[in-house]
Design an enzyme around this catalytic site. Structure first.
Site, PDB file in Angstrom:
ATOM      1  N   TYR A   7      34.583  43.163  10.772  1.00  0.00           N
ATOM      2  CA  TYR A   7      33.386  42.976  11.604  1.00  0.00           C
ATOM      3  C   TYR A   7      32.307  44.003  11.282  1.00  0.00           C
ATOM      4  O   TYR A   7      31.113  43.681  11.211  1.00  0.00           O
ATOM      5  CB  TYR A   7      33.802  43.070  13.075  1.00  0.00           C
ATOM      6  CG  TYR A   7      32.791  42.580  14.087  1.00  0.00           C
ATOM      7  CD1 TYR A   7      31.588  41.980  13.702  1.00  0.00           C
ATOM      8  CD2 TYR A   7      33.056  42.708  15.444  1.00  0.00           C
ATOM      9  CE1 TYR A   7      30.683  41.525  14.651  1.00  0.00           C
ATOM     10  CE2 TYR A   7      32.152  42.257  16.405  1.00  0.00           C
ATOM     11  CZ  TYR A   7      30.972  41.669  16.003  1.00  0.00           C
ATOM     12  OH  TYR A   7      30.078  41.233  16.941  1.00  0.00           O
ATOM     13  N   SER A   8      32.697  45.244  11.066  1.00  0.00           N
ATOM     14  CA  SER A   8      31.721  46.293  10.763  1.00  0.00           C
ATOM     15  C   SER A   8      30.927  45.958   9.507  1.00  0.00           C
ATOM     16  O   SER A   8      29.711  46.183   9.449  1.00  0.00           O
ATOM     17  CB  SER A   8      32.428  47.644  10.605  1.00  0.00           C
ATOM     18  OG  SER A   8      31.521  48.663  10.260  1.00  0.00           O
ATOM     19  N   LEU A   9      31.591  45.433   8.487  1.00  0.00           N
ATOM     20  CA  LEU A   9      30.904  45.054   7.251  1.00  0.00           C
ATOM     21  C   LEU A   9      29.885  43.953   7.523  1.00  0.00           C
ATOM     22  O   LEU A   9      28.754  43.990   7.014  1.00  0.00           O
ATOM     23  CB  LEU A   9      31.926  44.591   6.211  1.00  0.00           C
ATOM     24  CG  LEU A   9      31.371  44.180   4.848  1.00  0.00           C
ATOM     25  CD1 LEU A   9      30.715  45.353   4.142  1.00  0.00           C
ATOM     26  CD2 LEU A   9      32.485  43.580   3.976  1.00  0.00           C
ATOM     27  N   ARG A  22      20.533  38.711  26.135  1.00  0.00           N
ATOM     28  CA  ARG A  22      19.599  39.713  25.627  1.00  0.00           C
ATOM     29  C   ARG A  22      20.361  40.951  25.147  1.00  0.00           C
ATOM     30  O   ARG A  22      21.565  41.083  25.341  1.00  0.00           O
ATOM     31  CB  ARG A  22      18.604  40.111  26.718  1.00  0.00           C
ATOM     32  CG  ARG A  22      19.264  40.717  27.951  1.00  0.00           C
ATOM     33  CD  ARG A  22      18.224  41.092  29.019  1.00  0.00           C
ATOM     34  NE  ARG A  22      18.844  41.777  30.143  1.00  0.00           N
ATOM     35  CZ  ARG A  22      19.389  41.183  31.184  1.00  0.00           C
ATOM     36  NH1 ARG A  22      19.398  39.850  31.244  1.00  0.00           N
ATOM     37  NH2 ARG A  22      19.921  41.875  32.170  1.00  0.00           N
ATOM     38  N   GLU A  37      39.246  47.366  14.527  1.00  0.00           N
ATOM     39  CA  GLU A  37      38.101  47.893  15.247  1.00  0.00           C
ATOM     40  C   GLU A  37      38.231  47.714  16.754  1.00  0.00           C
ATOM     41  O   GLU A  37      38.992  46.870  17.237  1.00  0.00           O
ATOM     42  CB  GLU A  37      36.803  47.228  14.781  1.00  0.00           C
ATOM     43  CG  GLU A  37      36.594  45.808  15.240  1.00  0.00           C
ATOM     44  CD  GLU A  37      37.228  44.755  14.379  1.00  0.00           C
ATOM     45  OE1 GLU A  37      37.914  43.872  14.948  1.00  0.00           O
ATOM     46  OE2 GLU A  37      37.041  44.780  13.144  1.00  0.00           O
ATOM     47  N   ASP A  55      45.002  37.618   7.141  1.00  0.00           N
ATOM     48  CA  ASP A  55      44.630  38.874   7.783  1.00  0.00           C
ATOM     49  C   ASP A  55      44.617  38.742   9.306  1.00  0.00           C
ATOM     50  O   ASP A  55      45.039  39.661  10.021  1.00  0.00           O
ATOM     51  CB  ASP A  55      43.254  39.326   7.289  1.00  0.00           C
ATOM     52  CG  ASP A  55      43.308  39.914   5.884  1.00  0.00           C
ATOM     53  OD1 ASP A  55      44.415  40.005   5.310  1.00  0.00           O
ATOM     54  OD2 ASP A  55      42.242  40.291   5.353  1.00  0.00           O
TER      55      ASP A  55
END
Length: 284
Positions: free
Chosen positions: A183-185, A151, A141, A66
Site C-alpha cells: 500500500y505504501s508504494l 473529504r 502496514e 501474498d
C-alpha cells in the site's frame, strides 16, 4: 519434519496443488499436517486450528499469494517457525515458489537447502479515550484513514513523543520494509530492502505536495491520532484486515513487535529477483 499446510480455498487450483504438495512431501519422508479449513478443502480428517498448527509444525507452507500469506499471519497468531509461500500463479514478493515447483520445494526441505529472511512485524495498539485498548499485529502496514466521510481528514503523527506533522490527507500509512512494496508504494512511498531497520510513514493523497514519505528508525514509537471531531470516526486497519473505528480522543501506537516473521527462501530466489519480475526491471 512436520510441514503445516494452509491453503486459500478461493484460489483456482488450490485443491490440486495441495494434493500434489502432500504427495511430494510424503515422497521425501516429510509429514504434512493440515490447518482445520485446509483439511476440509483436501478432504482429509485431522485438521487443527492455526495457532496449534504453528506450534506442532517445523515449517508452514501457505498456498495462495501474498494476500493469503497476510491472512495466514493472523490465523497462525505469530508463528516463530519458517513460513513458505507457494503462489498459485506468478511469483509474489512474499512467496517462495510457484505451484509448479512443489517437488523442488519438498526437496529443499528434505535437504535443508533453503534460507530464511527475518521480517520485522508491527505491533499496533488502539488506545481508547477512557483506558480500553485493542492490540494488533501486522507484517506489511498499519493504516489510519478516513471513514465514511468523502473529504480529507486531519491527523497528527508523533515520533517518540515529538510532533512530526499535522496532516490533511485521506490517511497515514506506517509500513515495514516488507510492506514498502504494498500500500505504501501505491501511495508514493519508497521501495526498501527487507533487511533495513526502518519504518516508512506515508500520507495517503495529502492536501499539500510537500507532505512526503518519511523513513524513520524502527526502534521508535509512532503515534497517530485524529485531530477534529467533525471528521467522524476514522478506520484503523492492519494488513487490510481487523478494521477498528478510531474516534476523536483515541490514539494509535505503532512500534516494532518483539517477534519476527521467518520467511523461507529457496536458493536463487531473492527480494531483488522479485522486484525485477514484478516491476519489469531489466536483468536476468
Amino acid at each position: 519434519m512436520k510441514v503445516g499446510l494452509i491453503a486459500n480455498p478461493h484460489k483456482s487450483g488450490a485443491r490440486k496443488t495441495l494434493e500434489g504438495l502432500a504427495v511430494a512431501l510424503r515422497a521425501k519422508g516429510l509429514t504434512p499436517i493440515y490447518e482445520k479449513a485446509t483439511a476440509g478443502l483436501a478432504g482429509v480428517d485431522g485438521g487443527i486450528p492455526g495457532r496449534e498448527l504453528s506450534k506442532e509444525a517445523d515449517v508452514v507452507a501457505v498456498l495462495g499469494g501474498d494476500g493469503t500469506m497476510l491472512h495466514a499471519m493472523a490465523t497462525l497468531g505469530g508463528c516463530d517457525k519458517p513460513i513458505a509461500g507457494i503462489n498459485l500463479g506468478n511469483l509474489g514478493f512474499l512467496t517462495s515458489c510457484t505451484d509448479g515447483e512443489v517437488d523442488d520445494f519438498a526437496e529443499a526441505l528434505c535437504s535443508g537447502n533453503f534460507a530464511t529472511s527475518r521480517r520485522t512485524l508491527l505491533a499496533a495498539r488502539v488506545e481508547r479515550d477512557g483506558g480500553r485498548s485493542h492490540d494488533l499485529l501486522a507484517l506489511n502496514e498499519a493504516v489510519l484513514a478516513r471513514g465514511q466521510t468523502g473529504r480529507l481528514v486531519a491527523l497528527r503523527a508523533i515520533v517518540d513523543g515529538e510532533l512530526l506533522n499535522h496532516y490533511r490527507a485521506d490517511g497515514l500509512i506506517v509500513a515495514t520494509p516488507t510492506g514498502s512494496t504494498a500500500y505504501s508504494l501505491s501511495a508514493g512511498g519508497p521501495l526498501i530492502s527487507p533487511s533495513a531497520g526502518v519504518f516508512v510513514i506515508t500520507p495517503i493523497c495529502p492536501h499539500t505536495l510537500s507532505q512526503r514519505s518519511l523513513v524513520v528508525d524502527d526502534d521508535v514509537t509512532i503515534e497517530l491520532a485524529p485531530e477534529e471531531p467533525s471528521d467522524g470516526p476514522m478506520l484503523f486497519t492492519v494488513d487490510g484486515r481487523d478494521c477498528v473505528e478510531v474516534e476523536s480522543g483515541d490514539r494509535v501506537l505503532v512500534r516494532k513487535a518483539d517477534q519476527d516473521l521467518h520467511l523461507l527462501r529457496l536458493e536463487g530466489r531473492s527480494f531483488y529477483a522479485a522486484l525485477r519480475q514484478k516491476l519489469n526491471w531489466r536483468g536476468g
